[in-house]
Design a protein around this motif. Structure first.
Motif, PDB file in Angstrom:
ATOM      1  N   PHE A 472     -13.430 -72.005   8.063  1.00 22.20           N
ATOM      2  CA  PHE A 472     -14.269 -73.151   8.368  1.00 22.20           C
ATOM      3  C   PHE A 472     -13.713 -73.870   9.591  1.00 22.20           C
ATOM      4  O   PHE A 472     -12.720 -73.433  10.203  1.00 22.20           O
ATOM      5  CB  PHE A 472     -14.391 -74.076   7.154  1.00 22.20           C
ATOM      6  CG  PHE A 472     -13.125 -74.777   6.757  1.00 22.20           C
ATOM      7  CD1 PHE A 472     -13.025 -76.155   6.840  1.00 22.20           C
ATOM      8  CD2 PHE A 472     -12.020 -74.084   6.266  1.00 22.20           C
ATOM      9  CE1 PHE A 472     -11.865 -76.821   6.453  1.00 22.20           C
ATOM     10  CE2 PHE A 472     -10.867 -74.735   5.888  1.00 22.20           C
ATOM     11  CZ  PHE A 472     -10.786 -76.111   5.988  1.00 22.20           C
ATOM     12  N   PHE A 473     -14.347 -74.978   9.944  1.00 24.60           N
ATOM     13  CA  PHE A 473     -14.076 -75.620  11.224  1.00 24.60           C
ATOM     14  C   PHE A 473     -12.609 -75.954  11.443  1.00 24.60           C
ATOM     15  O   PHE A 473     -12.110 -75.893  12.571  1.00 24.60           O
ATOM     16  CB  PHE A 473     -14.922 -76.898  11.349  1.00 24.60           C
ATOM     17  CG  PHE A 473     -14.560 -77.975  10.368  1.00 24.60           C
ATOM     18  CD1 PHE A 473     -13.651 -78.956  10.698  1.00 24.60           C
ATOM     19  CD2 PHE A 473     -15.138 -78.008   9.107  1.00 24.60           C
ATOM     20  CE1 PHE A 473     -13.306 -79.951   9.794  1.00 24.60           C
ATOM     21  CE2 PHE A 473     -14.809 -79.001   8.207  1.00 24.60           C
ATOM     22  CZ  PHE A 473     -13.889 -79.977   8.545  1.00 24.60           C
ATOM     23  N   ALA A 476     -10.549 -72.312  11.792  1.00 25.90           N
ATOM     24  CA  ALA A 476     -11.114 -71.193  12.560  1.00 25.90           C
ATOM     25  C   ALA A 476     -10.295 -70.881  13.801  1.00 25.90           C
ATOM     26  O   ALA A 476     -10.081 -69.711  14.148  1.00 25.90           O
ATOM     27  CB  ALA A 476     -12.563 -71.503  12.933  1.00 25.90           C
ATOM     28  N   LYS A 477      -9.807 -71.911  14.483  1.00 24.18           N
ATOM     29  CA  LYS A 477      -9.036 -71.674  15.705  1.00 24.18           C
ATOM     30  C   LYS A 477      -7.672 -71.079  15.395  1.00 24.18           C
ATOM     31  O   LYS A 477      -7.156 -70.258  16.169  1.00 24.18           O
ATOM     32  CB  LYS A 477      -8.917 -72.966  16.496  1.00 24.18           C
ATOM     33  CG  LYS A 477     -10.243 -73.432  17.079  1.00 24.18           C
ATOM     34  CD  LYS A 477     -10.100 -74.677  17.933  1.00 24.18           C
ATOM     35  CE  LYS A 477     -11.457 -75.093  18.496  1.00 24.18           C
ATOM     36  NZ  LYS A 477     -11.363 -76.331  19.331  1.00 24.18           N
ATOM     37  N   ASP A 507     -18.313 -71.054   7.866  1.00 25.66           N
ATOM     38  CA  ASP A 507     -19.285 -72.069   8.275  1.00 25.66           C
ATOM     39  C   ASP A 507     -19.744 -71.814   9.708  1.00 25.66           C
ATOM     40  O   ASP A 507     -19.298 -70.867  10.382  1.00 25.66           O
ATOM     41  CB  ASP A 507     -18.736 -73.478   8.080  1.00 25.66           C
ATOM     42  CG  ASP A 507     -17.634 -73.853   9.055  1.00 25.66           C
ATOM     43  OD1 ASP A 507     -17.302 -73.051   9.957  1.00 25.66           O
ATOM     44  OD2 ASP A 507     -17.099 -74.973   8.929  1.00 25.66           O
ATOM     45  N   THR A 508     -20.640 -72.650  10.216  1.00 25.06           N
ATOM     46  CA  THR A 508     -21.232 -72.405  11.534  1.00 25.06           C
ATOM     47  C   THR A 508     -20.218 -72.530  12.659  1.00 25.06           C
ATOM     48  O   THR A 508     -20.278 -71.780  13.644  1.00 25.06           O
ATOM     49  CB  THR A 508     -22.396 -73.376  11.769  1.00 25.06           C
ATOM     50  OG1 THR A 508     -21.942 -74.733  11.606  1.00 25.06           O
ATOM     51  CG2 THR A 508     -23.530 -73.110  10.792  1.00 25.06           C
ATOM     52  N   THR A 509     -19.279 -73.474  12.527  1.00 31.25           N
ATOM     53  CA  THR A 509     -18.233 -73.599  13.551  1.00 31.25           C
ATOM     54  C   THR A 509     -17.386 -72.338  13.605  1.00 31.25           C
ATOM     55  O   THR A 509     -17.096 -71.812  14.693  1.00 31.25           O
ATOM     56  CB  THR A 509     -17.342 -74.816  13.253  1.00 31.25           C
ATOM     57  OG1 THR A 509     -18.146 -75.995  13.200  1.00 31.25           O
ATOM     58  CG2 THR A 509     -16.270 -74.977  14.316  1.00 31.25           C
ATOM     59  N   ALA A 510     -16.987 -71.846  12.431  1.00 32.54           N
ATOM     60  CA  ALA A 510     -16.200 -70.609  12.385  1.00 32.54           C
ATOM     61  C   ALA A 510     -16.999 -69.429  12.911  1.00 32.54           C
ATOM     62  O   ALA A 510     -16.441 -68.523  13.558  1.00 32.54           O
ATOM     63  CB  ALA A 510     -15.745 -70.349  10.949  1.00 32.54           C
ATOM     64  N   ASP A 512     -19.222 -69.478  15.318  1.00 34.32           N
ATOM     65  CA  ASP A 512     -19.168 -69.534  16.782  1.00 34.32           C
ATOM     66  C   ASP A 512     -17.828 -69.027  17.297  1.00 34.32           C
ATOM     67  O   ASP A 512     -17.754 -68.312  18.305  1.00 34.32           O
ATOM     68  CB  ASP A 512     -19.403 -70.969  17.256  1.00 34.32           C
ATOM     69  CG  ASP A 512     -20.821 -71.438  16.998  1.00 34.32           C
ATOM     70  OD1 ASP A 512     -21.714 -70.583  16.822  1.00 34.32           O
ATOM     71  OD2 ASP A 512     -21.042 -72.667  16.970  1.00 34.32           O
ATOM     72  N   VAL A 513     -16.747 -69.396  16.586  1.00 36.74           N
ATOM     73  CA  VAL A 513     -15.413 -68.929  16.983  1.00 36.74           C
ATOM     74  C   VAL A 513     -15.322 -67.415  16.829  1.00 36.74           C
ATOM     75  O   VAL A 513     -14.755 -66.717  17.693  1.00 36.74           O
ATOM     76  CB  VAL A 513     -14.330 -69.630  16.137  1.00 36.74           C
ATOM     77  CG1 VAL A 513     -12.958 -69.000  16.389  1.00 36.74           C
ATOM     78  CG2 VAL A 513     -14.287 -71.122  16.459  1.00 36.74           C
ATOM     79  N   GLU A 516     -17.157 -65.678  19.752  1.00 39.96           N
ATOM     80  CA  GLU A 516     -16.366 -65.731  20.991  1.00 39.96           C
ATOM     81  C   GLU A 516     -15.160 -64.807  20.895  1.00 39.96           C
ATOM     82  O   GLU A 516     -14.800 -64.104  21.859  1.00 39.96           O
ATOM     83  CB  GLU A 516     -15.932 -67.185  21.237  1.00 39.96           C
ATOM     84  CG  GLU A 516     -15.071 -67.400  22.472  1.00 39.96           C
ATOM     85  CD  GLU A 516     -13.587 -67.329  22.165  1.00 39.96           C
ATOM     86  OE1 GLU A 516     -12.834 -66.916  23.059  1.00 39.96           O
ATOM     87  OE2 GLU A 516     -13.196 -67.664  21.030  1.00 39.96           O
ATOM     88  N   TYR A 544     -26.304 -65.997  10.755  1.00 37.46           N
ATOM     89  CA  TYR A 544     -25.789 -66.641  11.962  1.00 37.46           C
ATOM     90  C   TYR A 544     -26.034 -65.790  13.210  1.00 37.46           C
ATOM     91  O   TYR A 544     -25.826 -66.249  14.336  1.00 37.46           O
ATOM     92  CB  TYR A 544     -24.285 -66.905  11.843  1.00 37.46           C
ATOM     93  CG  TYR A 544     -23.879 -67.852  10.749  1.00 37.46           C
ATOM     94  CD1 TYR A 544     -24.727 -68.861  10.300  1.00 37.46           C
ATOM     95  CD2 TYR A 544     -22.618 -67.734  10.145  1.00 37.46           C
ATOM     96  CE1 TYR A 544     -24.329 -69.729   9.290  1.00 37.46           C
ATOM     97  CE2 TYR A 544     -22.216 -68.603   9.141  1.00 37.46           C
ATOM     98  CZ  TYR A 544     -23.073 -69.587   8.712  1.00 37.46           C
ATOM     99  OH  TYR A 544     -22.682 -70.449   7.723  1.00 37.46           O
TER     100      TYR A 544
END
Length: 599
Positions: A472-473, A476-477, A507-510, A512-513, A516, A544
């Motif tokens: 999750f957000f 994820a990084k 989740d959506t943030t993860a 996107d990560v 990328e 997604y």
């Protein structure tokens, strides 16, 4: 609608009320045991009710009012067969911390009672609404380490707060530090009353000795009777010892608490904290005693039962209540079989107030302080804190922080800190989860942590990586950075297989990560592969649109399937590694896993 149909509907509604359901299944052979247990229980209810009322900053009589009404309310609506509710040592300081700042400087007892009664009604509302919404899981918001720290801080707060009363003087202070300083100053000034110290100190010793050597003897009652006898024999009132005095006669009147609008914010905050602690106490005690009696714990019904008990207490000049492990244990040892035990206890207290209100007029206040102090000692769990220090330092620090919050900031602030620390600890574990590379260990099925088995075999060009948390957000990084580090190894891997069984969400943030990251890896001819991804998570990834970049063929049902596909594609063979990464002979006797991480 026929009369018969109406009667059936009425009976079905009554059957839904636990008290009526219990009456229908009551056994005649239980009656004598319940009556005897009720008499025995009353010997504990009266002194503890009065003592905990004073702990809450209220007149002692309110403790008896509260005991009567909460026992009757829970007997009707409580699901547990023998759980005993009443004033509690863990709630007393929270009630005082909420009510006393709102009371006028003169300490108007009538206003304090009204505020405490409104607090009980608010706790009732919180409990009943939570029951309707099926929020029993809220009790889990306080983790065991933070609860240990909170209770230890509460025990110290109660102990220090009761010491002046034990020695026959008062200290005016707003926090634990002020109470300590004031106590030492008064003691140095000679404010201690020798007779009060003798009664209080002797009471503590007597209770502790009897509880240790004669556990079946009602130690509190014995101490109270001896204290009353000593007060009458030696005229302790004339020697500076405070006495309870004459109690009001009769049953408490029905009263709607009259409070100011400006009082409500603090009352609401206090009610939420009290409801949380009361719920945690009730669920834990109900679970413990249900296991002994063969009952099932129904958390939402327990909340409703405690809510009704608080409602009844609040409408008759009472204050918030909770389940009591000590009083329930006394009832159980005395042979209690049903809530009739509590009803008998309530009836006996009513008879005492109607027929003998002066029974406790010579009870010394230091004796009540002794009751509270011995109860506070049972709240403390020093061995539990020591165990945390030995087993997991991070959780010991949580325990210490909760303890400091109660001791330095206050009881209400302490419960807020305990809840916040528990939630943050859960978030921290998800934020920085355990993650590792896996390898094959000769003689063991599956794939295993290379930190536990440094000689685990590896396939050249393949890395199997496990990330033990939802993606999750917040993490994820960290996941991305670790994958990039693995991809930058020399030699560079061709596949990085994510053992995704612990990954319960993306989740959506993860997402996107991940997109990328996959594009970055593809540019380096490194492929991100998922194995054992749960179907709901796989569907989210597809929703997604991640399969635009992550090859749909790179999703495998098991790690074994992913490894087999890689070997078929590359012809790679297993290579055992040493701790330095160099080839070594396989070791079937792999090292045992290390102790739990200290994160």
């Amino acid at each position: 609608m026929t009369t018969q149909h109406t009667n059936r509907r009425l009976l079905s509604r009554l059957w839904a009320v636990p008290g009526f359901r219990a009456m229908s299944s009551y056994r005649r052979e239980w009656l004598v045991k319940d009556l005897v247990a009720g008499v025995v229980l009353t010997t504990l209810l009266v002194p503890q009710g009065m003592a905990y009322a004073e702990l809450a900053g209220l007149p002692p009589i309110t403790g008896l009012y509260t005991t009567i009404l909460c026992l009757l309310g829970y007997a009707v609506c409580g699901p547990s067969r023998i759980l005993v509710l009443g004033p509690d040592s863990s709630l007393g300081p929270m009630i005082a911390a909420t009510v006393l700042p709102l009371v006028a400087a003169g300490g108007d007892p009538d206003r304090a009672v009204a505020l405490a009664s409104m607090l009980a009604l608010m706790v009732a509302a919180v409990m009943i609404l939570a029951s309707v919404a099926k929020l029993g899981f809220i009790a889990d918001l306080i983790s065991q380490p933070t609860m240990i720290g909170y209770m230890n801080g509460l025990a110290l707060t109660i102990l220090i707060g009761q010491l002046p009363k034990l020695l026959g003087f008062k200290v005016e202070a707003d926090n634990l530090t002020g109470e300590c300083v004031g106590f030492v100053q008064k003691l140095a000034d000679g404010a201690a009353v020798p007779a009060a110290a003798a009664v209080g100190g002797g009471g503590i010793v007597l209770i502790l000795v009897l509880q240790r050597l004669l556990p079946k003897v009602p130690a509190v009652l014995v101490m109270v009777v001896l204290a009353i006898a000593a007060a009458a024999a030696f005229d302790l009132g004339k020697h500076g010892v405070g006495l309870v005095g004459e109690l009001p006669e009769g049953f408490p009147p029905f009263t709607i608490p009259d409070v100011r609008l400006a009082d409500l914010p603090l009352l609401v905050a206090g009610a939420l904290g009290i409801a949380l602690v009361s719920l945690a106490d009730t669920i834990s005690n109900a679970s413990a005693f249900a296991a002994r009696t063969g009952q099932e714990v129904r958390g939402n019904q327990e909340m409703a039962g405690v809510g009704v008990a608080n409602l009844a207490a609040g409408l008759f000049q009472g204050f918030p209540v909770s389940a009591s492990g000590s009083r329930t244990a006394v009832a159980e040892r005395a042979g209690a079989r049903s809530q009739l035990t509590g009803v008998v206890g309530a009836a006996l207290i009513v008879l005492m107030l109607v027929l003998a209100p002066g029974l406790f007029r010579n009870l010394p206040e230091p004796a009540l302080a002794a009751v509270v102090i011995t109860a506070s000692l049972s709240l403390a769990d020093i061995p539990g804190a020591v165990r945390l220090w030995r087993q997991r330092r991070a959780e010991f620090l949580l325990c210490l922080a909760a303890f400091a919050g109660v001791a330095l900031l206050g009881v209400l602030e302490g419960i807020a800190i305990a809840v916040a620390l528990s939630v943050l600890n859960v978030f921290r574990r998800a934020w920085w989860p355990y993650n590792t590379v896996l390898g094959r260990v000769p003689g063991l099925e599956g794939y295993h942590d290379v930190r536990s088995y440094p000689h685990a075999g590896q396939l050249p060009g393949l890395v199997i990586y496990r990330f033990d948390a939802p993606l999750f957000f917040a993490n994820a990084k960290a996941f991305r950075d670790e994958i990039r580090r693995l991809a930058d190894a020399d030699p560079r891997p061709g596949w990085i297989v994510i053992a995704a069984e612990p990954m319960t969400d993306v989740d959506t943030t993860a997402a996107d990560v991940l997109e990328e990251l996959d594009e970055h890896l593809n540019a380096q001819d490194v492929h991100l592969v998922f194995a054992e991804l749960k179907d709901p998570v796989r569907r989210k990834i597809e929703r997604y649109g991640l399969t635009r970049t992550i090859d749909p063929r790179h999703f495998f049902p098991t790690v074994e399937a992913a490894v087999a596909a890689f070997r078929l594609r590359t012809g790679a063979e297993w290579t055992p590694l040493t701790t330095t990464g160099q080839p070594a002979e396989p070791r079937p006797d792999a090292a045992a896993p290390p102790p739990a991480d200290e994160q």
